[in-house]
Design a protein around this motif. Structure first.
Motif: not given
Length: 110
Positions: A5-9, A57-59, A65-66, A100-101
């Protein structure tokens, strides 16, 4: 491989992904979700369910960064197995870059 899950969440937290996860590998923070990488079975059913396109995906190079925050906070936050209510202003935050901040390390409520 696992999903991340990335910062878009952040500040969106729609949680549609939680409902389809067959192994319940999502954990909830105050303003985002994370996936426990050791529990994820790489089925990919969560990725298309996310309206914010926050799951990758982690690829994918965009998740670098997440990966570690997902691993770390999956051990600190409560597990979530059912979709909750998204924040009232989730749609307003959905496509905003650079969130992210705004990340909160505080746990959410399952």
């Amino acid at each position: 491989m696992t999903y991340v899950v990335t910062e878009n969440c952040i500040r969106c937290k729609f949680m549609d992904c939680v409902e389809v996860c067959p192994v319940d590998c999502f954990y909830v923070g105050e303003n985002m979700l994370v996936i426990h990488p050791d529990e994820c079975i790489d089925c990919g059913v969560c990725e298309p369910e996310c309206p914010a396109e926050a799951i990758l995906p982690d690829s994918d190079d965009r998740v670098a960064d997440w990966v570690e925050p997902n691993r770390k906070y999956a051990t600190l936050w409560p597990n979530i197995t059912r979709k909750g209510v998204a924040p009232d202003d989730a749609d307003e935050w959905k496509d905003k870059p650079g969130k992210a901040e705004l990340f909160s390390p505080e746990p959410g409520k399952a």
